[in-house]
Design a protein around this motif. Structure first.
Motif, mmCIF file in Angstrom:
data_model
loop_
_atom_site.group_PDB
_atom_site.id
_atom_site.type_symbol
_atom_site.label_atom_id
_atom_site.label_comp_id
_atom_site.label_asym_id
_atom_site.label_seq_id
_atom_site.Cartn_x
_atom_site.Cartn_y
_atom_site.Cartn_z
ATOM 1 N N GLU A 35 0.712 -0.998 -0.165
ATOM 2 C CA GLU A 35 0.131 -0.083 -0.045
ATOM 3 C C GLU A 35 0.828 1.415 0.079
ATOM 4 O O GLU A 35 0.555 2.194 0.621
ATOM 5 N N ASN A 36 1.827 1.288 -0.857
ATOM 6 C CA ASN A 36 2.603 2.672 -0.594
ATOM 7 C C ASN A 36 2.018 3.809 -1.333
ATOM 8 O O ASN A 36 2.578 4.646 -1.268
ATOM 9 N N SER A 37 0.751 3.627 -1.823
ATOM 10 C CA SER A 37 0.335 4.763 -2.694
ATOM 11 C C SER A 37 -0.318 5.699 -1.491
ATOM 12 O O SER A 37 -0.802 6.540 -1.805
ATOM 13 N N VAL A 38 -0.549 4.979 -0.460
ATOM 14 C CA VAL A 38 -1.345 5.834 0.417
ATOM 15 C C VAL A 38 -0.442 6.072 1.558
ATOM 16 O O VAL A 38 0.820 5.545 1.837
ATOM 17 N N ALA A 39 -0.519 7.342 2.092
ATOM 18 C CA ALA A 39 0.297 7.954 3.245
ATOM 19 C C ALA A 39 0.516 6.744 4.402
ATOM 20 O O ALA A 39 -0.329 6.017 4.892
ATOM 21 N N PHE A 40 1.960 6.849 5.062
ATOM 22 C CA PHE A 40 2.149 5.737 6.053
ATOM 23 C C PHE A 40 0.962 6.208 7.382
ATOM 24 O O PHE A 40 0.452 5.097 7.889
ATOM 25 N N SER A 41 0.812 7.293 7.420
ATOM 26 C CA SER A 41 -0.015 7.459 8.970
ATOM 27 C C SER A 41 -1.759 7.093 8.398
ATOM 28 O O SER A 41 -2.193 6.318 9.320
ATOM 29 N N VAL A 42 -1.891 7.327 7.309
ATOM 30 C CA VAL A 42 -3.339 6.778 6.861
ATOM 31 C C VAL A 42 -3.414 5.273 6.774
ATOM 32 O O VAL A 42 -4.406 4.786 7.269
ATOM 33 N N TYR A 43 -2.221 4.697 6.326
ATOM 34 C CA TYR A 43 -2.156 3.193 6.396
ATOM 35 C C TYR A 43 -2.369 2.819 7.877
ATOM 36 O O TYR A 43 -3.145 1.661 8.076
ATOM 37 N N LEU A 44 -1.800 3.245 8.924
ATOM 38 C CA LEU A 44 -1.727 2.895 10.337
ATOM 39 C C LEU A 44 -2.894 3.209 10.596
ATOM 40 O O LEU A 44 -3.624 2.301 11.325
ATOM 41 N N LYS A 45 -3.642 4.306 10.411
ATOM 42 C CA LYS A 45 -5.089 4.494 10.984
ATOM 43 C C LYS A 45 -6.114 3.552 10.446
ATOM 44 O O LYS A 45 -7.065 3.083 11.198
ATOM 45 N N SER A 46 -5.781 3.280 9.166
ATOM 46 C CA SER A 46 -6.890 2.384 8.501
ATOM 47 C C SER A 46 -6.749 0.654 9.233
ATOM 48 O O SER A 46 -7.697 0.250 9.267
ATOM 49 N N LEU A 47 -5.583 0.362 9.456
ATOM 50 C CA LEU A 47 -5.163 -0.842 9.992
ATOM 51 C C LEU A 47 -5.859 -0.753 11.595
ATOM 52 O O LEU A 47 -6.322 -2.005 12.036
ATOM 53 N N TRP A 48 -5.620 0.123 12.240
ATOM 54 C CA TRP A 48 -6.226 0.405 13.644
ATOM 55 C C TRP A 48 -7.515 0.408 13.616
ATOM 56 O O TRP A 48 -8.392 -0.285 14.419
ATOM 57 N N LYS A 49 -8.433 1.015 12.614
ATOM 58 C CA LYS A 49 -9.897 0.870 12.479
ATOM 59 C C LYS A 49 -10.342 -0.310 12.174
ATOM 60 O O LYS A 49 -11.345 -0.786 12.716
ATOM 61 N N LEU A 50 -9.535 -1.202 11.414
ATOM 62 C CA LEU A 50 -10.076 -2.467 11.143
ATOM 63 C C LEU A 50 -9.554 -3.522 12.310
ATOM 64 O O LEU A 50 -9.877 -4.744 11.778
ATOM 65 N N ASN A 51 -9.042 -3.077 13.207
ATOM 66 C CA ASN A 51 -8.659 -3.977 14.358
ATOM 67 C C ASN A 51 -7.563 -5.171 13.590
ATOM 68 O O ASN A 51 -7.735 -6.241 14.259
ATOM 69 N N ALA A 52 -6.727 -4.668 12.789
ATOM 70 C CA ALA A 52 -5.801 -5.325 12.067
ATOM 71 C C ALA A 52 -4.213 -5.003 12.564
ATOM 72 O O ALA A 52 -3.439 -5.762 12.242
#
Length: 100
Positions: A35-52
């Motif tokens: 997922e390098n097209s997404v900013a790293f902070s957005v990537y972390l937030k999305s993983l956190w929201k998905l409980n992943a």
């Protein structure tokens, strides 16, 4: 009696450092490959929201198994203990995070 000269990599600190860095490197590799097209902070937030985030992080710690076996095969028992200690620290973080 002669003492066996200790290798500079056979220390608890080297093992702890390796055990803490290897999962982070694996996590970053997953990010850059997938997922390098997404900013790293957005990537972390999305993983956190998905409980992943904790699940992916726990899988990254599996890389410590390879480092542990490499240290054991080279007879670096102190460094292998450090990797084991770092793995236990990651496990404690996951347990505490799940409890909260």
């Amino acid at each position: 009696m002669r003492r066996k000269r200790q290798n500079k990599f056979d220390s608890l600190g080297v093992g702890l450092l390796a055990g803490m860095v290897v999962p982070l490197v694996i996590f970053m590799a997953i990010y850059f490959i997938g997922e390098n097209s997404v900013a790293f902070s957005v990537y972390l937030k999305s993983l956190w929201k998905l409980n992943a985030l904790l699940k992916v992080g726990s899988l990254c710690v599996l890389g410590n198994l390879a480092v542990f076996w490499i240290f054991l095969s080279k007879k670096y028992e102190k460094a292998a203990r450090g990797v084991l200690g770092a793995t236990l620290l990651y496990a404690m973080v996951v347990l505490i995070s799940k409890a909260l």
